[in-house]
Every structure is written in structure tokens, then in C-alpha cells.
Scaffold this active site. Structure first.
Site, PDB file in Angstrom:
ATOM      1  CD  GLU A 115      -9.367  11.627 -16.121  1.00 36.92           C
ATOM      2  OE1 GLU A 115      -8.853  10.592 -15.681  1.00 36.92           O
ATOM      3  OE2 GLU A 115      -8.719  12.663 -16.319  1.00 36.92           O
ATOM      4  CG  HIS A 233      -5.485   4.806 -10.641  1.00 35.09           C
ATOM      5  ND1 HIS A 233      -6.425   4.033 -11.258  1.00 35.09           N
ATOM      6  CD2 HIS A 233      -5.502   6.006 -11.271  1.00 35.09           C
ATOM      7  CE1 HIS A 233      -6.987   4.736 -12.241  1.00 35.09           C
ATOM      8  NE2 HIS A 233      -6.440   5.940 -12.263  1.00 35.09           N
ATOM      9  NE  ARG A 279      -7.741   8.576  -9.703  1.00 35.83           N
ATOM     10  CZ  ARG A 279      -6.818   9.255 -10.386  1.00 35.83           C
ATOM     11  NH1 ARG A 279      -5.676   9.550  -9.811  1.00 35.83           N
ATOM     12  NH2 ARG A 279      -7.049   9.636 -11.624  1.00 35.83           N
ATOM     13  CG  HIS A 340      -1.949   6.876  -9.241  1.00 34.54           C
ATOM     14  ND1 HIS A 340      -1.303   6.463 -10.380  1.00 34.54           N
ATOM     15  CD2 HIS A 340      -2.684   7.971  -9.603  1.00 34.54           C
ATOM     16  CE1 HIS A 340      -1.633   7.250 -11.393  1.00 34.54           C
ATOM     17  NE2 HIS A 340      -2.454   8.180 -10.936  1.00 34.54           N
ATOM     18  NE  ARG A 375      -3.212  13.240  -8.460  1.00 37.52           N
ATOM     19  CZ  ARG A 375      -3.420  12.687  -9.663  1.00 37.52           C
ATOM     20  NH1 ARG A 375      -4.133  13.332 -10.578  1.00 37.52           N
ATOM     21  NH2 ARG A 375      -2.939  11.499  -9.955  1.00 37.52           N
TER      22      ARG A 375
END
Ligand SMILES: Cc1cc2nc3c(=O)[nH]c(=O)nc-3n(C[C@H](O)[C@H](O)[C@H](O)COP(=O)(O)OP(=O)(O)OC[C@H]3O[C@@H](n4cnc5c(N)ncnc54)[C@H](O)[C@@H]3O)c2cc1C
Length: 513
Positions: A115, A233, A279, A340, A375
């Protein structure tokens, strides 16, 4: 008032809470109290998977640690990161013992995905994109098989039960009716009530996640930190008339593209890793694209991937879109960022201690400083599982120090006599969510943050008298919002977490004071 007693009281029925219960049950009876069913927490909806230092050698651990620290924009505590990442192997093995059917290839080897901001594939998953629900159900099944386990729901945490020395020895809960006040006396309380994403207008979180845990803990005297660091997100479904729905980052990990209105990939303008940038970088890039041109629409596209792959690999996402009449394999899907994940929360040490005797906190409600300002994808299930196991030693050894319970300061009182928060304004969740989205969303300016705080202060009028039921939840929402907004004014400025105080937002650092 009904009164129960148990050794270990866990509040919150997500992956952190159930993992804690399973760790504590060998040491004494445990009770888990939750505001809603298994699907009331974010755990149930986790799609992408569980990040692990796959390979589990020293160099695999080091690589995972470095990726976490890099994504966290310099605000991770390296000891916390190393502790959580190193606990991954045991956590994974214990999940296998609970029967979690992680996805495997045709040779029987576990499948791993990459990811964003992960240097290599290390994310394990189950049921394609149903990892959270599958892990949670396996843990819950294992807990329900234990004779000394009890599950109570729906009960929302009202306040902690404190003895005359300030130690926490249980908690009070509100049931479905305002008059249903339940007391649970316990040797130790483990708070695992998750985050506050549903305080924002656009969110991936279930509606129950509205910052209850941090609010009740703050009133009890816990230190709350880093609430400014909320993660947005980037790829959340943006279709008029539908609820925001997450399109997991693992889709980009498997090769999905982000396209602008002309059908061009644009992420390389913002980061050399393109769609696999951290992200916060992707969320901010989408915000810039979408706000600089009102006609702009950003879509997530998988049309170039082999036919049938996405349907099999992401059955939940594919099925959800199919119900909305969209064939994901042929149609690019409009996306826009949404709130998120709560990186901050109740400050704890690496064993989950909160600083108040008798109270531990784990999972998204806690701040163990592992995620920094942003994160790394799939690290939160890892944190919840590792912390749910780590707390045992300190809980078991320290909780007996202040047991049997002394008289509580609230003993014999009726609900009306307990001092609880009151707010003077009308209850309006939509006003609150709009305010927080506008003042503490992806782009923050000092003016907006201050306006937001003024609005909250007008609605929160000190601690006047009892509030019940939904008004109590609303009072919690106001307080959690205040903690987020106040923290924005004092936290280090960082490009991560989409905090834009700089020239891009037309605000300079000196205006913060
Ligand atoms: C759509 C989505 C996808 C995600 N995907 C991933 C992923 O792939 N990988 C990853 O690592 N992370 C992912 N995350 C983040 C991750 O799911 C959460 O951070 C994590 O599951 C939090 O676990 P938790 O046990 O701390 O809290 P939760 O799972 O949120 O559980 C909180 C529990 O507390 C209860 N509760 C709340 N308030 C009260 C109250 N006042 N009184 C009593 N009970 C209360 C709730 O009912 C619930 O049972 C995702 C999150 C979302 C929303």
C-alpha cells in the site's frame, strides 16, 4: 441503579477491545461493554488489511519501522514504532490460532499487498477486502466461547467510577432509556472506544465514532494529546445522494490510477511515487485539484487491470458499487477525501497506562505516538492487536494494588446528582459536523479554527447539570471537537496530516499566536 462487578472491564467492541478481552480472560472474568453491535466500530469496515514486518527478520522489522516513521512526518516516537512493529509476528500467529483465514495463493502461501508509502508488499488480508470484519468476528467468536466472558450492548459510557483517592474502579453506563443507568465495578478498566471521524461532515467512519472516549477520559483528568492530527483518506466515493464509502488504498497498491477530468494521471505532479505517495500527500493533492477548478472531477480507475481481477480481489468494494449500478471494472469512480483516522487521543505509555490508576486505553482512542502526523496504511489494526496483548502484564499486576474497591465518590447518588456536562445550544449534529469539516478539515486557517472554537464555546456552557441519552453524546461531540480545534492552535505545523498553515492557505506561521 443496577450494579455489576467484574475483574476486567473493557469498553468498546472493536478489534482492540476484543483482543484485550481475550488477553485478560485467562487472568479473571472479563466484561465487554459496547455502544453498538460489532459493526458499530471502524474495525468492522477495515478493508485493506493488516500491516506486518513480513518475513519477520530484523531487516524486515527495520524496513517497516522506517516506512512508518517516514510517513509520520517526523512526529512518531521511534520506541513506540519499534515496539508495535516488533509485536507483529506474535499478533499474527495468535490470529492464526483464532482461525482467521488470511488470503493465500494457489500454493498455500499468504498473499501480501503493497500500500502507499510501504517500501514493499507486507499487508496481509482476509476475504479480499473484508479483513476487519473477518478478524473481528474471529476474535469475538473466541471470546464468546469463554465461560467467564460477558458482553453488554447497547450501553454508552457515561463516566468512570472513581474512589476517594482518584483511582478508577469501574464505570457508569447509560442504557437505551435515559433512566437505565448501570454501574460496573471493576479492578481495571480498558478503554477501547475508537476515534472521532464521525464528527466531520465527510467521513469513512460508522456514525458511532464521535469521540466519546476522549471526552469522558478528559473529564476524568486524562491527558489528551495530538488531536490536531486527523487523517483524511483520499479515495472515498463521491456520488450525490450516497454515503461516503471507502475505496481502499490497497486498490492503488494493486495498480489503480487516479485520473483528472481529462482522464490523465496527475499524481506524479505531486510526488515521485505517484498514486503510492503517502496518504496525506494524495489527500492534499486531490483537495488542490478539486478546489482549484470547480469543474474538476477526480476518479479512481481500474479499467487497465486484468478483467475479473478487481471483482475477486475487492469483492466488498465491487459489490457495493454494483448495488449502486456501477461496474467498477469498466467505469472510473468519482472520489474525494474524507475524515478517516484519529492519530492522537488519550496519552498512554507503551503498556497502555493512561496516568490515572485503574485506567488503560488502547486502539484508536489512545495516543501511543506510533503514527506521528500521518498513519501508514494498515498500521492501525497492527497497533490495536499489539496493544491489546501488551496491556496484560501491567493490568494484571497493577490492578490488584487498589482492590477491593473503596467507596466511590458517586456511591448512592442518583443520575441527576452526578455532575455531568450540559450545553446550552440546540442539538444539531449537522451544524457541528459542518463546522468541524470547515475549520479542522484538510485545509485549516487560523481564522476558521478560531471561528470553530467560538462556535463550540457558545454551545458548550461549562458543567451545569445532567444531560442524558443523545444530548450526552452531543455534549461529548462538542468537547471532542474543542479538543481537536484547541490542539491545532498549539501543535507543531507539518505538511503531513493536511495541515496547511503555510502560504498555500494564505496564512503565515506568525498568525498562530
Ligand atoms: C472504512 C475503514 C477502513 C479501514 N481500513 C483499515 C485497514 O485496512 N487497515 C487498518 O489497519 N486500519 C484500517 N482502518 C482503521 C481501523 O479500522 C481502526 O483504526 C481500528 O479498527 C480501530 O479499532 P478500535 O478497536 O480501536 O476501535 P473501533 O473498531 O472503532 O471500535 C470502537 C468500539 O467502541 C464502541 N464505543 C464507541 N463509543 C462508545 C461509548 N461511548 N460507550 C461504549 N462503547 C463505545 C463502539 O460501539 C465500538 O464497538 C479503517 C477504518 C475505516 C473506517
Amino acid at each position: 441503579m443496577e450494579s455489576l462487578a467484574v475483574d476486567y472491564l473493557v469498553i468498546g467492541g472493536g478489534i482492540a477491545g476484543f483482543q484485550a478481552v481475550l488477553s485478560l480472560l485467562p487472568h479473571g472474568p472479563a466484561m465487554l461493554v459496547s455502544k453498538g453491535p460489532l459493526s458499530s466500530g471502524s474495525s468492522y469496515f477495515a478493508q485493506g488489511g493488516l500491516a506486518l514486518p513480513w518475513g519477520f527478520t530484523e531487516s524486515d522489522i527495520e524496513s517497516h519501522v522506517q516506512d512508518t516513521i517516514l510517513a509520520g512526518a517526523g512526529l512518531c516516537d521511534p520506541d513506540a514504532v519499534r515496539t508495535i512493529v516488533s509485536g507483529g509476528e506474535e499478533a499474527f500467529e495468535s490470529l492464526l490460532r483464532y482461525g482467521v483465514p488470511f488470503d493465500r495463493d494457489k500454493n498455500g502461501q499468504f498473499r501480501t499487498t503493497r500500500e502507499a508509502a510501504h517500501a514493499r508488499p507486507r499487508i496481509v488480508h482476509a476475504g479480499g477486502d473484508r479483513t476487519g470484519a473477518i478478524i473481528l468476528k474471529s476474535l469475538a467468536d473466541a471470546a464468546f466461547r469463554q465461560p467467564h466472558f460477558r458482553f453488554l450492548s447497547p450501553y454508552q459510557l457515561y463516566q468512570f467510577r472513581k474512589d476517594s483517592e482518584g483511582n478508577i474502579q469501574g464505570a457508569y453506563f447509560l442504557g437505551e432509556r435515559d433512566s437505565d443507568l448501570l454501574e460496573i465495578r471493576a479492578k481495571a478498566v480498558i478503554l477501547a472506544t475508537g476515534g472521532a471521524g464521525s464528527l466531520f461532515l465527510r467521513t469513512t467512519n460508522p456514525r458511532f465514532q464521535r469521540g466519546d472516549g476522549v471526552s469522558v477520559a478528559y473529564r476524568a483528568g486524562c491527558e489528551i494529546e495530538r488531536m490536531a492530527y486527523y487523517q483524511f483518506h483520499p479515495t472515498v466515493l463521491d456520488l450525490p445522494g450516497t454515503q461516503p464509502f471507502l475505496l481502499t488504498e490497497a486498490m492503488r497498491g494493486e495498480g489503480a490510477y487516479l485520473l483528472d477530468s481529462k482522464g490523465d494521471r496527475f499524481m506524479f505532479k505531486y510526488h515521485p511515487e505517484g498514486e503510492l505517495a503517502p496518504r496525506d500527500v494524495v489527500a492534499r493533492a486531490l483537495w488542490i485539484e478539486l478546489t482549484s477548478d470547480k469543474q474538476q472531477q477526480i476518479t479512481l480507475s481500474v479499467g487497465h487491470l486484468p478483467k475479473g481481477f478487481v471483482r475477486k480481489r475487492f469483492p466488498q468494494v465491487y459489490g457495493h458499487l454494483k448495488e449502486l449500478g456501477i461496474d467498477l471494472e469498466t467505469t472510473p469512480v468519482p472520489v474525494r477525501p474524507a475524515a478517516h483516522f484519529q492519530m492522537g487521543g488519550i496519552r498512554t505509555d507503551l503498556d497502555g497506562r493512561t496516568g490515572i490508576k485503574g485506567l488503560w486505553a488502547i486502539g484508536e482512542v489512545a495516543s501511543v505516538r506510533v503514527h506521528g502526523a500521518n498513519r501508514l496504511a494498515s498500521n492501525s489494526l497492527l497497533e490495536a492487536l499489539v496493544m491489546g496483548r501488551r496491556i496484560v502484564e501491567s493490568v494484571v499486576s497493577e490492578s490488584s494494588e487498589h482492590f477491593p474497591p473503596k467507596t466511590s465518590t458517586t456511591d448512592g447518588k442518583k443520575i441527576e446528582e452526578m455532575i455531568l456536562p450540559e450545553f446550552s445550544g440546540e442539538e444539531s449534529w449537522s451544524a457541528l459536523k459542518t463546522m468541524l469539516w470547515e475549520s479542522a478539515g484538510i485545509v485549516r486557517t487560523i481564522r476558521r479554527v478560531r471561528q470553530g472554537l467560538d462556535w463550540v464555546e457558545e454551545n458548550l456552557a461549562g458543567t451545569k447539570g445532567p444531560v442524558h441519552g443523545s444530548r450526552f453524546a452531543y455534549a461529548n461531540g462538542l468537547l471532542a471537537s474543542k479538543l481537536i480545534l484547541q490542539d491545532i492552535l498549539t501543535s507543531p505545523v507539518t505538511g503531513a496530516n493536511c495541515v496547511l498553515f503555510g502560504p498555500e492557505a494564505g496564512i503565515v506561521e506568525s498568525e498562530r499566536s
